[in-house]
Design a protein around this motif. Structure first.
Motif, PDB file in Angstrom:
ATOM      1  N   THR A 391       0.959  -1.113  -0.058  1.00 33.70           N
ATOM      2  CA  THR A 391      -0.050  -0.346   0.157  1.00 33.70           C
ATOM      3  C   THR A 391       0.726   0.953   0.407  1.00 33.70           C
ATOM      4  O   THR A 391       2.352   1.335   0.618  1.00 33.70           O
ATOM      5  CB  THR A 391      -1.131   0.207   1.060  1.00 33.70           C
ATOM      6  N   ARG A 392       0.749   2.402  -0.754  1.00 33.20           N
ATOM      7  CA  ARG A 392       1.275   3.867  -0.481  1.00 33.20           C
ATOM      8  C   ARG A 392       0.003   4.774  -0.619  1.00 33.20           C
ATOM      9  O   ARG A 392      -0.767   4.984  -0.912  1.00 33.20           O
ATOM     10  CB  ARG A 392       2.000   4.120  -2.129  1.00 33.20           C
ATOM     11  N   ASN A 393       0.655   5.507   0.114  1.00 39.44           N
ATOM     12  CA  ASN A 393      -0.108   6.859   0.311  1.00 39.44           C
ATOM     13  C   ASN A 393       0.382   7.921  -0.996  1.00 39.44           C
ATOM     14  O   ASN A 393       1.547   8.029  -0.746  1.00 39.44           O
ATOM     15  CB  ASN A 393       0.138   7.555   1.902  1.00 39.44           C
ATOM     16  N   GLY A 394      -1.163   8.833  -1.253  1.00 37.08           N
ATOM     17  CA  GLY A 394      -0.503  10.300  -2.219  1.00 37.08           C
ATOM     18  C   GLY A 394      -0.269  10.756  -1.551  1.00 37.08           C
ATOM     19  O   GLY A 394      -0.891  11.452  -0.400  1.00 37.08           O
ATOM     20  N   ILE A 395       0.561  11.715  -2.392  1.00 39.20           N
ATOM     21  CA  ILE A 395       1.098  13.016  -1.601  1.00 39.20           C
ATOM     22  C   ILE A 395       1.113  13.599  -2.665  1.00 39.20           C
ATOM     23  O   ILE A 395       1.798  13.828  -3.856  1.00 39.20           O
ATOM     24  CB  ILE A 395       2.423  12.910  -0.877  1.00 39.20           C
ATOM     25  N   ILE A 396      -0.671  14.880  -3.200  1.00 40.88           N
ATOM     26  CA  ILE A 396      -0.386  16.161  -4.119  1.00 40.88           C
ATOM     27  C   ILE A 396       0.176  16.826  -4.360  1.00 40.88           C
ATOM     28  O   ILE A 396       1.360  16.981  -3.392  1.00 40.88           O
ATOM     29  CB  ILE A 396      -1.683  16.112  -3.548  1.00 40.88           C
ATOM     30  N   GLN A 397       1.348  16.529  -4.881  1.00 43.93           N
ATOM     31  CA  GLN A 397       2.007  17.426  -5.765  1.00 43.93           C
ATOM     32  C   GLN A 397       1.746  18.748  -6.611  1.00 43.93           C
ATOM     33  O   GLN A 397       2.265  19.934  -6.105  1.00 43.93           O
ATOM     34  CB  GLN A 397       4.020  17.207  -6.333  1.00 43.93           C
ATOM     35  N   SER A 398       0.925  18.841  -7.799  1.00 49.00           N
ATOM     36  CA  SER A 398       0.238  19.443  -7.819  1.00 49.00           C
ATOM     37  C   SER A 398      -0.581  19.121  -8.885  1.00 49.00           C
ATOM     38  O   SER A 398      -1.025  18.386  -9.259  1.00 49.00           O
ATOM     39  CB  SER A 398       1.530  20.322  -9.130  1.00 49.00           C
ATOM     40  N   SER A 399      -1.830  20.140  -9.651  1.00 46.72           N
ATOM     41  CA  SER A 399      -2.355  19.441 -10.617  1.00 46.72           C
ATOM     42  C   SER A 399      -3.117  20.821 -11.382  1.00 46.72           C
ATOM     43  O   SER A 399      -2.148  22.037 -11.054  1.00 46.72           O
ATOM     44  CB  SER A 399      -3.946  19.555  -9.672  1.00 46.72           C
ATOM     45  N   VAL A 400      -3.059  20.374 -12.727  1.00 49.64           N
ATOM     46  CA  VAL A 400      -3.263  21.200 -14.238  1.00 49.64           C
ATOM     47  C   VAL A 400      -5.119  20.537 -13.838  1.00 49.64           C
ATOM     48  O   VAL A 400      -5.270  19.625 -15.248  1.00 49.64           O
ATOM     49  CB  VAL A 400      -2.874  21.171 -14.396  1.00 49.64           C
ATOM     50  N   VAL A 401      -5.953  21.589 -15.277  1.00 47.46           N
ATOM     51  CA  VAL A 401      -7.203  21.028 -15.728  1.00 47.46           C
ATOM     52  C   VAL A 401      -7.334  20.575 -16.817  1.00 47.46           C
ATOM     53  O   VAL A 401      -6.013  21.234 -17.755  1.00 47.46           O
ATOM     54  CB  VAL A 401      -7.858  22.365 -15.434  1.00 47.46           C
ATOM     55  N   THR A 402      -7.414  19.315 -17.647  1.00 47.10           N
ATOM     56  CA  THR A 402      -7.634  19.780 -18.584  1.00 47.10           C
ATOM     57  C   THR A 402      -8.735  19.312 -19.382  1.00 47.10           C
ATOM     58  O   THR A 402      -8.451  19.179 -20.994  1.00 47.10           O
ATOM     59  CB  THR A 402      -6.870  17.564 -18.831  1.00 47.10           C
ATOM     60  N   PHE A 410     -12.311  17.944 -15.171  1.00 44.86           N
ATOM     61  CA  PHE A 410     -11.404  17.176 -15.192  1.00 44.86           C
ATOM     62  C   PHE A 410      -9.769  17.690 -15.573  1.00 44.86           C
ATOM     63  O   PHE A 410      -9.487  19.051 -15.342  1.00 44.86           O
ATOM     64  CB  PHE A 410     -11.195  16.077 -16.602  1.00 44.86           C
ATOM     65  N   LYS A 411      -8.798  17.359 -13.931  1.00 43.55           N
ATOM     66  CA  LYS A 411      -8.280  17.741 -14.358  1.00 43.55           C
ATOM     67  C   LYS A 411      -6.513  16.447 -13.088  1.00 43.55           C
ATOM     68  O   LYS A 411      -7.259  15.711 -13.176  1.00 43.55           O
ATOM     69  CB  LYS A 411      -7.970  18.066 -12.295  1.00 43.55           C
ATOM     70  N   LYS A 412      -5.458  16.906 -14.059  1.00 39.69           N
ATOM     71  CA  LYS A 412      -4.256  15.896 -13.781  1.00 39.69           C
ATOM     72  C   LYS A 412      -4.106  15.880 -12.257  1.00 39.69           C
ATOM     73  O   LYS A 412      -3.113  17.427 -12.422  1.00 39.69           O
ATOM     74  CB  LYS A 412      -3.334  15.898 -14.790  1.00 39.69           C
ATOM     75  N   TYR A 413      -3.272  15.344 -11.825  1.00 42.46           N
ATOM     76  CA  TYR A 413      -3.162  15.664 -10.771  1.00 42.46           C
ATOM     77  C   TYR A 413      -1.554  14.643 -10.914  1.00 42.46           C
ATOM     78  O   TYR A 413      -1.674  13.794 -11.437  1.00 42.46           O
ATOM     79  CB  TYR A 413      -3.626  14.657  -9.189  1.00 42.46           C
ATOM     80  N   THR A 414      -0.703  15.466  -9.959  1.00 41.28           N
ATOM     81  CA  THR A 414       0.518  14.054  -9.620  1.00 41.28           C
ATOM     82  C   THR A 414       0.723  14.257  -8.744  1.00 41.28           C
ATOM     83  O   THR A 414       1.236  15.307  -7.750  1.00 41.28           O
ATOM     84  CB  THR A 414       1.826  15.635 -10.340  1.00 41.28           C
ATOM     85  N   VAL A 415       0.749  12.835  -8.600  1.00 43.28           N
ATOM     86  CA  VAL A 415       0.799  12.591  -7.154  1.00 43.28           C
ATOM     87  C   VAL A 415       2.079  11.240  -6.523  1.00 43.28           C
ATOM     88  O   VAL A 415       2.345  10.594  -6.976  1.00 43.28           O
ATOM     89  CB  VAL A 415      -0.856  11.273  -6.451  1.00 43.28           C
ATOM     90  N   ALA A 416       2.677  11.709  -6.163  1.00 42.91           N
ATOM     91  CA  ALA A 416       4.002  11.057  -5.105  1.00 42.91           C
ATOM     92  C   ALA A 416       3.550  10.090  -4.550  1.00 42.91           C
ATOM     93  O   ALA A 416       2.706  10.602  -3.189  1.00 42.91           O
ATOM     94  CB  ALA A 416       5.661  12.192  -4.542  1.00 42.91           C
ATOM     95  N   PHE A 417       4.406   8.469  -4.149  1.00 40.89           N
ATOM     96  CA  PHE A 417       3.708   7.830  -3.218  1.00 40.89           C
ATOM     97  C   PHE A 417       4.975   7.910  -2.222  1.00 40.89           C
ATOM     98  O   PHE A 417       5.981   8.966  -1.912  1.00 40.89           O
ATOM     99  CB  PHE A 417       4.373   6.728  -3.474  1.00 40.89           C
ATOM    100  N   ASP A 418       4.500   8.025  -0.812  1.00 40.11           N
ATOM    101  CA  ASP A 418       4.930   8.206   0.521  1.00 40.11           C
ATOM    102  C   ASP A 418       5.931   7.320   0.686  1.00 40.11           C
ATOM    103  O   ASP A 418       7.439   8.133   1.681  1.00 40.11           O
ATOM    104  CB  ASP A 418       3.982   7.933   1.617  1.00 40.11           C
ATOM    105  N   SER A 419       5.946   6.426  -0.188  1.00 40.66           N
ATOM    106  CA  SER A 419       7.179   6.259  -0.482  1.00 40.66           C
ATOM    107  C   SER A 419       7.486   5.130  -1.265  1.00 40.66           C
ATOM    108  O   SER A 419       6.961   4.543  -2.023  1.00 40.66           O
ATOM    109  CB  SER A 419       7.624   4.772   0.751  1.00 40.66           C
ATOM    110  N   PRO A 420       8.922   4.759  -1.930  1.00 39.01           N
ATOM    111  CA  PRO A 420       8.348   4.055  -3.806  1.00 39.01           C
ATOM    112  C   PRO A 420       8.470   3.242  -3.667  1.00 39.01           C
ATOM    113  O   PRO A 420       8.333   2.480  -2.440  1.00 39.01           O
ATOM    114  CB  PRO A 420       9.724   4.396  -3.955  1.00 39.01           C
TER     115      PRO A 420
END
Length: 444
Positions: A391-402, A410-420
């Protein structure tokens, strides 16, 4: 085997000098005749303890209350006119360079009751002129009158505990009483001593560990933003050791959010931080700390199994040039609702080719606003999600409307994992996505 070292005692012989007092002291009090005390030689030596003045407060020349920075002490006449209340300290934080109000209630022994305060800033067991504050005077014979003023805390004073002396004397208004903290010749009045804590109060916690240390090895966090489990079979009244780096913020937590956590120094003799469920601590030096867990701040609990974890650092942002499995938007032609009216769960397969790789995050396109993302990885079972493997928790880095479709933005979210997470070559995985967004865009 642990051994106790012998205690080394150091003794110093003070230098002694003799001096003759320059003049006689005279004390005057209504109801009593003037008393003249003869001059006598004084022995001057390095102090070994604070002086204890002997005054007479039996006739009403007394302190009946001291209120200062959370101290609120109501008293009667102390034996020999001296009360040691150094077990009492302020509960309000005192900061160097600031002034704080004081109120001293006096008795009705004489129309003039003079109130003075000393704080031993240099901790040399002396109350010196530079450590004196004149509070004020009352000149009316009446019980329960209060003298008020302000006590300035000397600028530059280091955090710590200090002795404060409060004195009332049956004399007229006199701001020059700065040398009389130890005076016995005044005769009528009372003195009380207190402890002042300057700076933030030291944290309190539980340094008891009837179940000892577990595990035996010291844990070293990766500090990559991931939660690291020190142990998943921790007991209460037990501690683990953790390596820490100066200037790095660590979050210590237990799997039961009501358990009481104490972070202590390596020797287990000082509390560094404490709290319930989760504690944040930033060390000022590299070293080792103890991570204790207890049932409550009463330092209780025995064998209840739980997890002790620590987290530090931040996860790396997703690589900016990832092309593996990059799927362009399908112009919002379709999607699946998160949950929906049939409680459906949304997952996609990830077939890994001949070269494995590490995944740091995902860029999902969703309908509606999202504030949370989480991910579950599964093995492949005949073309369907099989056993859950991570399992991984997501950390939202940024978003852009598509774009906009179906009355949703609709938005594209860049989501980092709390660990790779590492994906092995020639293996198919499934990843399930959950979010508080409305739907996850997909191709039809």
């Amino acid at each position: 085997m642990r051994k106790k070292l012998p205690l080394l005692l150091l003794a110093a012989l003070p230098m002694l000098t003799f001096a003759q007092s320059a003049q006689s002291k005279v004390s005057v009090h209504p109801k009593k005749q003037a008393v003249t005390k003869q001059a006598k030689p004084h022995l001057l030596a390095a102090p070994v303890a604070y002086c204890t003045p002997a005054l007479d407060c039996t006739d009403g020349d007394l302190i009946s209350n001291v209120t200062f920075a959370g101290i609120n002490n109501t008293t009667t006449c102390s034996p020999a006119g001296y009360g040691d209340y150094t077990s009492l300290s302020n509960t309000t934080t005192l900061l160097a360079g600031e002034s704080y109000p004081i109120a001293v209630t006096v008795g009705d022994g004489w129309p003039n009751e003079n109130v003075s305060v000393w704080i031993d800033y240099n901790k040399n067991d002396l109350f010196e002129t530079s450590e004196f504050t004149y509070v004020g005077n009352v000149n009316t014979v009446s019980s329960g009158l209060t003298v008020t003023g302000n006590i300035p805390i000397a600028a530059g004073t280091a955090n710590g505990s200090y002795r404060m002396r409060v004195r009332v004397a049956a004399v007229g208004a006199n701001a020059d009483d700065n040398t009389l903290a130890c005076d016995e010749e005044q005769g009528y009045g009372e003195t009380e001593d207190y402890t002042l804590i300057i700076g933030a109060p030291a944290p309190t916690g539980c340094l008891t560990a009837t179940n000892g240390q577990y595990p035996a090895a010291t844990f070293t966090p990766n500090c990559n933003g991931a939660v690291g489990n020190i142990t998943t079979v921790a007991w209460l009244n037990e501690y683990s050791k953790v390596n820490v780096i100066a200037g790095t913020t660590y979050t210590f937590s237990t799997s039961v959010n009501t358990y009481f956590i104490t972070i202590g120094n390596e020797a287990g003799t000082a509390v560094l931080a404490s709290g319930t469920g989760s504690v944040t601590y930033t060390p000022i030096a590299n070293g080792i700390v103890r991570f204790y867990s207890h049932l409550s701040s009463n330092c209780d609990g025995t064998s209840s199994s739980h997890t002790r974890s620590v987290k530090c650092g931040t996860p790396p942002p997703p690589p900016t040039a990832c092309t593996d499995f990059k799927t362009p938007s399908n112009n919002r032609e379709n999607g699946g609702f998160f949950g929906g009216d049939t409680a459906q769960r949304l997952a996609i397969d990830i077939p890994v080719g001949s070269t494995g790789f590490t995944v740091h995050g995902i860029e999902p396109i969703v309908a509606g606003d999202a504030t949370t993302f989480s991910f579950k990885f599964y093995s492949n079972n005949a073309g369907l999600p099989g056993t859950e493997i991570a399992t991984r928790n997501g950390i939202i880095q940024s978003s852009v409307v598509t774009g906009t479709a179906f009355n949703y933005e609709f938005k594209k979210y860049t989501v980092a994992f709390d660990s790779p997470i590492d994906l092995t070559a020639n293996t198919t995985y499934w990843v399930e996505v959950t979010s508080d967004a409305v739907a996850w865009e997909s191709a039809s």
